[in-house]
Design a protein around this motif. Structure first.
Motif, mmCIF file in Angstrom:
data_model
loop_
_atom_site.group_PDB
_atom_site.id
_atom_site.type_symbol
_atom_site.label_atom_id
_atom_site.label_comp_id
_atom_site.label_asym_id
_atom_site.label_seq_id
_atom_site.Cartn_x
_atom_site.Cartn_y
_atom_site.Cartn_z
ATOM 1 N N TYR A 270 45.487 44.605 37.940
ATOM 2 C CA TYR A 270 44.626 45.657 37.417
ATOM 3 C C TYR A 270 43.625 45.131 36.400
ATOM 4 C CZ TYR A 270 46.866 49.408 39.934
ATOM 5 O OH TYR A 270 47.291 50.232 40.945
ATOM 6 N N LEU A 271 43.978 44.106 35.650
ATOM 7 C CA LEU A 271 42.993 43.472 34.781
ATOM 8 C C LEU A 271 41.813 42.945 35.602
ATOM 9 C CD1 LEU A 271 45.072 41.417 32.181
ATOM 10 C CD2 LEU A 271 43.553 43.342 31.707
ATOM 11 N N HIS A 272 42.109 42.436 36.775
ATOM 12 C CA HIS A 272 41.059 41.913 37.641
ATOM 13 C C HIS A 272 40.250 43.036 38.282
ATOM 14 C CE1 HIS A 272 39.141 39.457 40.763
ATOM 15 N NE2 HIS A 272 39.525 40.379 41.633
ATOM 16 N N ILE A 273 40.928 44.007 38.848
ATOM 17 C CA ILE A 273 40.255 45.017 39.660
ATOM 18 C C ILE A 273 39.462 46.012 38.820
ATOM 19 C CG2 ILE A 273 41.859 46.979 39.871
ATOM 20 C CD1 ILE A 273 40.529 44.957 42.828
ATOM 21 N N LEU A 274 39.856 46.196 37.562
ATOM 22 C CA LEU A 274 39.172 47.173 36.713
ATOM 23 C C LEU A 274 37.728 46.792 36.426
ATOM 24 C CD1 LEU A 274 41.957 48.223 34.176
ATOM 25 C CD2 LEU A 274 40.584 49.780 35.586
ATOM 26 N N LYS A 275 37.418 45.529 36.469
ATOM 27 C CA LYS A 275 36.050 45.090 36.179
ATOM 28 C C LYS A 275 35.050 45.757 37.113
ATOM 29 C CE LYS A 275 33.382 40.799 35.712
ATOM 30 N NZ LYS A 275 33.437 39.319 35.857
ATOM 31 N N THR A 276 35.445 45.959 38.365
ATOM 32 C CA THR A 276 34.602 46.669 39.326
ATOM 33 C C THR A 276 34.924 48.149 39.372
ATOM 34 O OG1 THR A 276 34.405 44.686 40.698
ATOM 35 C CG2 THR A 276 33.899 46.794 41.746
#
Length: 450
Positions: A270-276
Motif C-alpha cells: 500500500y505504500l507503493h500503490i498509494l502514490k498513484t
C-alpha cells in the motif's frame, strides 16, 4: 580522465546483483546510487534498449529489498531450482497438516480448452525409460512433446516450466504461460524458480485482457502475504488503466482469498500503490488505507518514514489542488509534472519534469507573477518540488562541458547549480528545489519572500 566503465551486460537478466556490483549487505540507498550512475550514462531517449535492461534489473532488486525478500532467480540450477533429469518426477509429500485445506486437493484454473491435461496414452505409459527432454526436442515435434508432458501424472517443476514455454510458442489463450506456472506452484508450493518466473511475468506488463481473472487465480494458489510481492507490478497496470472502482473490487476479491494474517507485505504494497491511487481513490478508501499504515507504523521498514511523509503531502495537495490551479497556467504546468511523477513510469515522469523545467526557464515574468505570494500559500508545492527534483536530478546529473551546445535542459541545470551554490540562508535552502525548476523567475520571488 578515464571514461565510464562499460556495464557487464552478460550478467543480465540472471544476476542483477553482480551487474550493479552489489554483494553482502546492501540497502535501497546503495542500490539507487549504483542505478543512477548507470542511468546517467544510458539515458532512455538515447539508449532505450540498454535503459530497459538496467531498469528491469533495478526493479527486481528494489522490489526484493522493499519486501525483505531474497532476490529470486529464474535460472535453472541443478542444485536448487529444478530437477535436471527432466522426466523423472519428484515425489511430493503434501503434509496436509501444515497447509491450508484448500491447497491439498488439485485446484482447477481457467485453462484454455486446448491446454487442459488429457488422458495418458498407452504408448507413453509403457515408456519405461523416456528420453531426456533436451534430446527429445531435437527429434520430436514441439506439439507432440507438449501433449506428452500434459499427460504426465506427476510433473516436475521443470515440466511445468516447459509447458509454460511451449504454450507461449503455440500462442494459446491469453496468459496460458502464467496459468501453467500457477499449476506448477500448486503442485510444488513455494518452488523458488516458478515463483520468480511468475513474478517476472507480472512485472513485464502482461496483456490487460484477462488480467483480473489471472490475479484472482493467483490469490487462490499463493495465499500468503507474498501475494503482494508477487503481483505488485500487475496492480500498477490495473490502477493506471481501469476505473478505480473496478481496481478496488478486484483487489478486495483477491485479498479475501488470502489466509495469511501477516501484514508486512501488505503494508509495503500500500505504500507503493498509494502514490498513484491518491489521485483516483475516494476519500473514504484513502482514509482507510492511511489509517492501516498509521496503526502498524512500528512494523514498517526504515525507509518508510520519508515515503509516508511524501504520500501525506501528496494527499494534502490533492485536497487543495483546485485552489492552487486558480493561480494561472504556470501552476497548471507544475501540477501536471507532479501528477506525472506519481502516475507514470520513471522515464516518462522524468521527461515530463524536464519539459516543464525547460518551459519555465523561459517564463520569468509569468512565474514571478503567479508565485508572488506568501510562502505559506505554496508550502506544500515547495515540499513536493524538493522531493521530485532531488530524485530526478540524481538520475540526469552529468558533467557539463563548455564545448557542448547548451540546450534549455543544460541551461536549466547550470542555473540550478548556480542558485544552489551561491544561495545563502535558510530560506534559500528551503526554496532551492523550486529555484532549480523555475529558474530566473523564482529568483525574483525569493527576493520578495525574503
Amino acid at each position: 580522465m578515464s571514461g565510464p566503465i562499460e556495464p557487464q551486460w552478460n550478467l543480465l537478466p540472471d544476476d542483477p546483483e553482480a551487474f550493479f556490483g552489489l554483494s553482502g549487505e546492501y540497502d535501497l540507498r546503495d542500490l539507487k546510487r549504483k542505478y543512477n550512475s548507470f542511468i546517467r550514462q544510458f539515458k532512455p531517449e538515447r539508449f532505450p534498449e540498454e535503459f530497459q535492461k538496467i531498469r528491469a534489473a533495478f526493479e527486481r532488486l528494489n522490489d526484493a529489498l522493499r519486501y525483505h525478500e531474497r532476490p529470486g532467480t529464474s535460472v535453472i540450477q541443478p542444485d536448487q531450482q529444478f530437477d535436471w533429469k527432466f522426466n523423472e518426477p519428484t515425489k511430493q509429500n503434501p503434509q496436509p497438516e501444515k497447509r491450508p485445506p484448500e491447497l491439498v486437493e488439485p485446484r482447477e484454473f481457467p485453462f484454455p480448452d486446448d491446454a487442459r491435461p488429457v488422458e495418458r496414452s498407452d504408448s507413453l505409459s509403457a515408456q519405461s525409460d523416456p528420453q531426456p527432454l533436451h534430446e527429445r526436442i531435437s527429434v520430436e515435434s514441439l506439439p507432440g512433446i507438449f501433449e506428452d508432458l500434459k499427460q504426465k501424472e506427476e510433473k516436475t517443476p521443470y515440466d511445468y516450466y516447459t509447458l509454460a514455454v511451449l504454450s507461449d510458442i503455440r500462442q494459446e489463450e491469453t496468459h496460458a504461460f502464467a496459468y501453467w506456472l500457477l499449476e506448477g506452484l500448486q503442485a510444488h508450493p513455494d518452488e523458488p524458480a516458478l515463483f520468480e518466473l511468475l513474478r517476472q511475468y507480472f512485472a513485464n506488463q502482461p496483456d490487460p485482457d484477462g488480467l483480473p481473472e489471472l490475479l484472482e487465480a493467483t490469490s487462490r494458489a499463493v495465499r500468503t502475504d507474498r501475494f503482494y510481492y508477487l503481483t505488485e507490478r500487475a496492480w500498477d497496470e490495473l490502477l493506471c488503466h481501469d476505473a478505480f472502482s473496478d481496481f478496488r473490487e478486484h483487489l478486495e476479491t483477491c485479498e479475501a482469498n488470502l489466509l495469511d494474517h501477516r501484514i508486512d507485505h501488505m503494508l509495503v504494497f500500500y505504500l507503493h500503490i498509494l502514490k498513484t491511487a491518491v489521485w483516483k481513490a475516494s476519500d473514504h478508501w484513502l482514509r482507510e488505507k492511511f489509517g492501516e499504515i498509521e496503526a502498524h507504523y512500528d512494523r514498517l521498514p526504515y525507509w518508510a518514514e520519508e515515503e509516508i511523509d511524501f504520500l501525506e503531502q501528496i494527499n494534502l495537495y490533492r485536497s487543495q489542488r483546485s485552489e492552487f490551479l486558480e493561480g494561472g497556467p504556470v501552476r497548471a504546468m507544475i501540477d501536471q509534472a507532479i501528477f506525472d511523477y506519481c502516475t507514470k513510469r520513471e522515464s516518462d515522469a522524468d521527461r515530463s519534469f524536464l519539459e516543464c523545467q525547460n518551459q519555465l526557464v523561459s517564463l520569468e515574468e509569468e512565474v514571478l507573477r503567479e508565485f508572488n505570494v506568501p510562502e505559506k500559500d505554496i508550502g506544500i508545492v515547495l515540499y513536493l518540488w524538493e522531493r521530485i527534483s532531488s530524485e530526478v536530478l540524481e538520475r540526469i546529473a552529468e558533467e557539463l562541458y563548455p564545448e557542448q551546445t547548451e540546450s534549455l535542459e543544460v541551461q536549466a541545470k547550470k542555473l540550478g547549480h548556480r542558485l544552489l551554490t551561491e544561495g545563502v540562508g535558510i530560506r534559500y535552502q528551503v526554496l532551492h528545489s523550486l529555484a532549480l525548476i523555475l529558474g530566473l523567475g523564482v529568483l525574483g520571488s525569493i527576493g520578495l519572500i525574503i
